[in-house]
Design a protein around this motif. Structure first.
Motif, PDB file in Angstrom:
ATOM      1  N   GLY A  53       5.474  -7.956   3.650  1.00 23.05           N
ATOM      2  CA  GLY A  53       6.151  -7.761   2.356  1.00 23.05           C
ATOM      3  C   GLY A  53       7.442  -6.983   2.504  1.00 23.05           C
ATOM      4  N   LEU A  54       8.449  -7.374   1.748  1.00 21.97           N
ATOM      5  CA  LEU A  54       9.688  -6.606   1.704  1.00 21.97           C
ATOM      6  C   LEU A  54       9.471  -5.332   0.894  1.00 21.97           C
ATOM      7  N   PRO A  55      10.198  -4.271   1.208  1.00 23.82           N
ATOM      8  CA  PRO A  55      10.159  -3.086   0.357  1.00 23.82           C
ATOM      9  C   PRO A  55      10.546  -3.456  -1.079  1.00 23.82           C
ATOM     10  N   LEU A  56       9.866  -2.875  -2.044  1.00 22.66           N
ATOM     11  CA  LEU A  56      10.141  -3.164  -3.454  1.00 22.66           C
ATOM     12  C   LEU A  56      11.115  -2.118  -3.978  1.00 22.66           C
ATOM     13  N   GLN A  57      12.327  -2.546  -4.279  1.00 21.14           N
ATOM     14  CA  GLN A  57      13.394  -1.607  -4.633  1.00 21.14           C
ATOM     15  C   GLN A  57      14.510  -2.324  -5.390  1.00 21.14           C
ATOM     16  N   GLN A  58      15.348  -1.527  -6.066  1.00 20.06           N
ATOM     17  CA  GLN A  58      16.494  -2.084  -6.800  1.00 20.06           C
ATOM     18  C   GLN A  58      17.400  -2.887  -5.879  1.00 20.06           C
ATOM     19  N   ASP A  59      17.474  -2.435  -4.647  1.00 21.20           N
ATOM     20  CA  ASP A  59      18.345  -3.085  -3.687  1.00 21.20           C
ATOM     21  C   ASP A  59      17.601  -4.244  -3.018  1.00 21.20           C
ATOM     22  N   GLY A  60      16.985  -5.083  -3.835  1.00 22.07           N
ATOM     23  CA  GLY A  60      16.162  -6.175  -3.341  1.00 22.07           C
ATOM     24  C   GLY A  60      16.949  -7.453  -3.124  1.00 22.07           C
ATOM     25  N   PRO A  67      18.970 -15.836 -13.895  1.00 17.97           N
ATOM     26  CA  PRO A  67      18.979 -14.876 -15.005  1.00 17.97           C
ATOM     27  C   PRO A  67      17.579 -14.339 -15.295  1.00 17.97           C
ATOM     28  N   GLY A  68      17.460 -13.041 -15.389  1.00 15.14           N
ATOM     29  CA  GLY A  68      16.193 -12.430 -15.775  1.00 15.14           C
ATOM     30  C   GLY A  68      15.255 -12.148 -14.617  1.00 15.14           C
ATOM     31  N   ARG A  69      15.557 -12.674 -13.424  1.00  8.77           N
ATOM     32  CA  ARG A  69      14.693 -12.396 -12.272  1.00  8.77           C
ATOM     33  C   ARG A  69      15.179 -11.096 -11.624  1.00  8.77           C
ATOM     34  N   VAL A  70      14.757  -9.980 -12.202  1.00  5.44           N
ATOM     35  CA  VAL A  70      15.355  -8.689 -11.858  1.00  5.44           C
ATOM     36  C   VAL A  70      14.633  -8.011 -10.700  1.00  5.44           C
ATOM     37  N   ASN A  71      15.420  -7.413  -9.807  1.00 11.86           N
ATOM     38  CA  ASN A  71      14.874  -6.595  -8.725  1.00 11.86           C
ATOM     39  C   ASN A  71      14.069  -5.435  -9.316  1.00 11.86           C
ATOM     40  N   PRO A  72      13.076  -4.940  -8.554  1.00  9.04           N
ATOM     41  CA  PRO A  72      12.243  -3.849  -9.057  1.00  9.04           C
ATOM     42  C   PRO A  72      13.070  -2.610  -9.426  1.00  9.04           C
ATOM     43  N   LEU A  73      12.872  -2.130 -10.644  1.00 13.89           N
ATOM     44  CA  LEU A  73      13.457  -0.864 -11.081  1.00 13.89           C
ATOM     45  C   LEU A  73      12.327   0.161 -11.106  1.00 13.89           C
TER      46      LEU A  73
ATOM     47  N   GLY C  60      25.399  -8.782 -18.854  1.00 12.16           N
ATOM     48  CA  GLY C  60      26.202  -7.684 -19.381  1.00 12.16           C
ATOM     49  C   GLY C  60      27.222  -7.174 -18.383  1.00 12.16           C
ATOM     50  N   VAL C  61      27.752  -5.984 -18.631  1.00 10.63           N
ATOM     51  CA  VAL C  61      28.870  -5.481 -17.823  1.00 10.63           C
ATOM     52  C   VAL C  61      28.463  -4.901 -16.478  1.00 10.63           C
ATOM     53  N   GLN C  62      27.192  -4.605 -16.293  1.00  8.36           N
ATOM     54  CA  GLN C  62      26.795  -3.958 -15.047  1.00  8.36           C
ATOM     55  C   GLN C  62      26.817  -4.938 -13.881  1.00  8.36           C
ATOM     56  N   THR C  63      27.344  -4.461 -12.764  1.00  5.25           N
ATOM     57  CA  THR C  63      27.486  -5.317 -11.582  1.00  5.25           C
ATOM     58  C   THR C  63      26.436  -5.041 -10.521  1.00  5.25           C
ATOM     59  N   GLY C  64      25.676  -3.958 -10.700  1.00  5.11           N
ATOM     60  CA  GLY C  64      24.763  -3.531  -9.662  1.00  5.11           C
ATOM     61  C   GLY C  64      25.353  -2.395  -8.830  1.00  5.11           C
ATOM     62  N   MET C  65      26.596  -2.045  -9.116  1.00  4.61           N
ATOM     63  CA  MET C  65      27.292  -0.996  -8.360  1.00  4.61           C
ATOM     64  C   MET C  65      26.619   0.361  -8.549  1.00  4.61           C
ATOM     65  N   VAL C  66      26.132   0.617  -9.754  1.00  3.72           N
ATOM     66  CA  VAL C  66      25.422   1.863 -10.031  1.00  3.72           C
ATOM     67  C   VAL C  66      23.926   1.570  -9.980  1.00  3.72           C
ATOM     68  N   PRO C  67      23.244   2.048  -8.930  1.00  2.00           N
ATOM     69  CA  PRO C  67      21.837   1.682  -8.759  1.00  2.00           C
ATOM     70  C   PRO C  67      20.991   2.094  -9.961  1.00  2.00           C
ATOM     71  N   GLY C  68      20.196   1.175 -10.468  1.00  2.00           N
ATOM     72  CA  GLY C  68      19.281   1.492 -11.547  1.00  2.00           C
ATOM     73  C   GLY C  68      19.860   1.357 -12.936  1.00  2.00           C
ATOM     74  N   ARG C  69      21.183   1.198 -13.033  1.00  2.00           N
ATOM     75  CA  ARG C  69      21.774   1.020 -14.375  1.00  2.00           C
ATOM     76  C   ARG C  69      21.733  -0.463 -14.711  1.00  2.00           C
ATOM     77  N   VAL C  70      20.595  -0.913 -15.182  1.00  3.42           N
ATOM     78  CA  VAL C  70      20.339  -2.349 -15.308  1.00  3.42           C
ATOM     79  C   VAL C  70      20.770  -2.905 -16.659  1.00  3.42           C
ATOM     80  N   ASN C  71      21.372  -4.091 -16.620  1.00  4.03           N
ATOM     81  CA  ASN C  71      21.700  -4.815 -17.841  1.00  4.03           C
ATOM     82  C   ASN C  71      20.438  -5.093 -18.640  1.00  4.03           C
ATOM     83  N   PRO C  72      20.567  -5.221 -19.977  1.00  3.00           N
ATOM     84  CA  PRO C  72      19.386  -5.467 -20.807  1.00  3.00           C
ATOM     85  C   PRO C  72      18.631  -6.733 -20.387  1.00  3.00           C
ATOM     86  N   LEU C  73      17.344  -6.581 -20.159  1.00  3.31           N
ATOM     87  CA  LEU C  73      16.462  -7.723 -19.917  1.00  3.31           C
ATOM     88  C   LEU C  73      15.641  -7.929 -21.181  1.00  3.31           C
TER      89      LEU C  73
END
Lengths: 308, 308, 308, 308
Positions: A53-60, A67-73, C60-73
């Motif tokens: 398994g890959l590490p579960l993280q925002q940087d996934g 659209p909507g398939r979001v990395n783990p927050l 939305g406006v977030q690019t992923g540059m700021v970790p964890g600041r996620v666009n609305p899902l």
């Protein structure tokens, strides 16, 4: 638009609807019998374990392309909270939001449909917002422990990794099977290595996503002939992407999941396993890869382990 | 307020800090050696598999008593979406938000701290909002496959389930061990059944939560003496709740996680396993219970399976 | 590393700690008196309303540059569910996960700290995982209705939008004030247009994020001199980014939020407002921009409206 | 089962389909003209502001009775993170997961359907998992600023709060209107106080939820006759619950949202406003209550403010 005749021909040859009864919801997982599991346990020799398994993280691995398939927050809900007063035992808690298909995962049989149907001929509209998949949700796959076989295609071909335009064919699988020194058989879970995940591990998720090597539309018949229980690989799209046949999108998904009723796994990290199998000189092992039982889900994270 | 002398005395007897080096982050998981895993594989006889995870759903075990520990909220992101045009293969996707300690889970070693310390003597403030646990996050426990032993306490005592004021003692564990017909040994994961989860399965999550039978503050020494790798049970609180000793809250958590460096599991459904072990007349098996690798998390969902 | 002397000099000139008492948690919002609100209502002439919030969506406006600041899902929880039987009234429900700073938002005074302090000299560690900001959480700003003034810098300078290296100076603000035909005064909320958000509206969120025009480190003194209640603009970073002074990051945030105790707004869409103000020939209006009251939050989505 | 004849008779009398054209998606919000807004601004006399939103927190009004409608889970993503090195400006970020109908909110016109239809006769199946409501999502209600009128029913009746079996009738509304000293007119947003929210504010969310006073099925005709723009109140269910007519569930929702095309608000805290109106001796004011613009959402949090 409709699916081409060629698709329907293959579909007819791999279709398993009704094979395990009209009530069946798990398809080829039925092939993992108690005897198969006994054989899987007998594969354990050294006891060496390799997580897939890959590490579960925002940087996934997700790039935002789907659209909507979001990395783990992952966020902390409490940190070292002394609920019962200063100097007492303190506790920490966390929470997560994630797309169920975002990381190392299984596609449930319901992850795709075509012509209004899901596996076993049920209507596709049995998937609803409230409750998700009424039939063949991932929670119906109660456990997955069986023999695993690594088909290390790039190693068999003398490559580091397959290029983005490489559709893995039955010939490739058989070359890797020869390298593996074991014949794929009923109830196995086959892990097809392409090496593509190296691009993600090297820091480039965009290159990982697209273009991607992956399984050819010719492979479902091979899996069907061998009666494998499931197939996973080390790519985002599972099948070659963009597709081999113009305007035929996701045919392998439709053949495996809908027609054959066979689970697929994506984003499995097979690099460490490739090394271990090479070192041990064997490519079969006990594989434990039970899905997280999200009720009615069309996919789920999994933390697979190979035991050699 | 501070922890009582009695706590510190036990702590001194079970402490494992430094035992596997000052860099160690996984504690008693070090006891799961390749040889232990070979032995676990040898436990597989019939190949019967029993899943131990609760279904992941909004209607889960959390009552709202622990703020922020939310039951899984599963939602569909797409349903049968024909991205590539009408008549093409359609796909579905889902997402989830959940507390990582909300369902069948492992507590990471960092789930609790006391006196400002976590396992191996590291400062508790190495757990931060950004990144979670710098040390001993659950992702450091890369794989958990070993021998499992079910200690079926109510069956050993001739009960359906333990009452809410029953602190499971070493005597109870040894009665169950005798029933099991095997001696708990180094590297085992012990599953302690209380039967408490029957109240949740019968529809009453409040009765499940509180009061709850659970492990006595006397048990960590027993686990330490046997050198078990981890312990899980079928309760929300793991240890008896409210606690045995007035104003000593979560002592078992602190002894197991912080002092001994031993993972704990909660909300494991051991009912089907109890039936299976009774039918087969044996209580040891291969247990596969690898944590979902959330980076830096202090707990994680797990989908454990026993293979008999 | 520490903040340069120049920063501390400005900080000394704009500091408002203690100005509204040592208990104060809202800073310059105190300047919005009942009389100011009466004046704001008097600005309404035509009744034309202009919304300033961006649509809340995954794209939305977030690019992923700021970790964890996620666009609305945004996901549907139920769709047309007939809870009470077929043929009854059906209902739909939805859920969302989002970063509180991800879209059109207010920064709470606690969004940044420096030298271990937040606004009014409180310790920065009063922000904790459990409960967030004990002081000056966004919920303390109970209502924001006041006079708004649009300072349309690009229009005043004869430009479509400012370039990415343009630090908006007090001179720029005064040029725009002259265009506006009104003097910024105590209790106003100032909306500073740069035109940067056009790049996002045109589909390029990366160009929107960086490099970005924004407020110069020279502007907090100007806002302090005019005693404005809050400032918002149409950029991701609020202040010019990368910064004007090498190795001095986020100085405007620190001066406004920590020293002055003045809320900042980002990602406000001022394009339609610019058009409306140009057409009506006036740049002041009633502004309603009450924060969503997330308890203890360091930022919050807002749906601002200008009424002309 | 189908809706009773009585329902259809009322529906026929309040139906607004086509009134603002077949393309219309906002219904009675069309009644808020520029002139109405001018009149609303003229209501501002003292400049006193009263917020009407409940704090957004885990300890919110939801009891778990409505599956998936989860109270806000607020978590910190970063706390005082010094991204640019030690001694630099530190920042904090947060995230939230919540049901869009869980707190103080507007129901979008699409929140309910009946007989397969939503407002303006569109098919209910235009609400899909991907994208939500294609028509009449809450984002289409771009701004809501207008005259608000508090109809303080318990005060008019000499009560602290209405009992759980009290269906608010047109007679009740007119008694409160007389107390208010102003006639409800076209484009107003009417706030109907029942006092029910006092039970939540006193700590009992279960008593708040059920049984609940609320609007009678007789009120939509009254709102239609007065051509109000929207109605909000201080209950969880908006209409009396359980319902007045056996087996006729959510009739007021269906009449207001589907037939009339009129937004509804729930969980508005009208207690402080009631006090303020009593003190000032007037019950009309400028109301600002613009929805958070979640794209395609069937409901949304709102932070309403009354300006007296």
């Amino acid at each position: 638009m409709s699916l081409p005749e060629e698709f329907h021909e293959i579909a007819g040859r791999v279709n398993n609807w009704g094979r395990w009864g009209s009530d069946d919801e798990i398809g080829t997982l039925n092939l993992i019998t108690d005897e198969v599991v006994q054989g899987a346990a007998a594969c354990v020799r050294t006891g060496r374990r390799v997580p897939l398994g890959l590490p579960l993280q925002q940087d996934g691995v997700q790039t935002g392309m789907v659209p909507g398939r979001v990395n783990p927050l992952h966020t902390m809900v409490q940190i070292n909270l002394e609920t019962f007063g200063p100097g007492t035992v303190a506790w920490s808690d966390d929470a997560v939001t994630m797309g169920l298909q975002s990381a190392t995962h299984w596609d449930a049989l319901t992850h795709v449909s075509h012509s209004g149907r899901i596996y076993n001929g049920r209507p596709a509209d049995t998937i609803t917002p409230h409750g998700g998949a009424e039939f063949s949700g991932i929670d119906k796959a109660r456990h997955i422990v069986t023999r695993g076989v690594l088909l290390d295609v790039p190693r068999a071909l003398g490559l580091d990794r397959l290029t983005g335009d490489h559709a893995v064919t039955p010939d490739d699988l058989e070359a890797a099977e020869e390298l593996a020194g074991t014949r794929v058989r009923s109830g196995d879970v086959v892990l097809v290595r392409t090496g593509q995940i190296r691009t993600y591990l090297a820091g480039d998720r965009h290159a990982y996503a697209y273009p991607s090597p992956g399984l050819s539309v010719r492979t479902p018949e091979w899996f069907h002939a061998r009666d494998v229980a499931a197939v996973a690989n080390d790519t985002l799209t599972f099948e070659i992407f963009p597709p081999e046949i113009e305007n035929l999108w996701l045919p392998v998904h439709a053949l495996n999941l809908v027609e054959m009723g066979m689970l697929q796994g994506q984003n499995w990290n097979l690099e460490e396993l490739s090394t271990a199998c090479g070192e041990e000189g064997r490519y079969s092992f006990l594989l434990s890869a039970t899905p997280e039982p999200f009720v009615g889900a069309t996919g789920t994270p999994v933390a697979p382990v190979a035991v050699l």
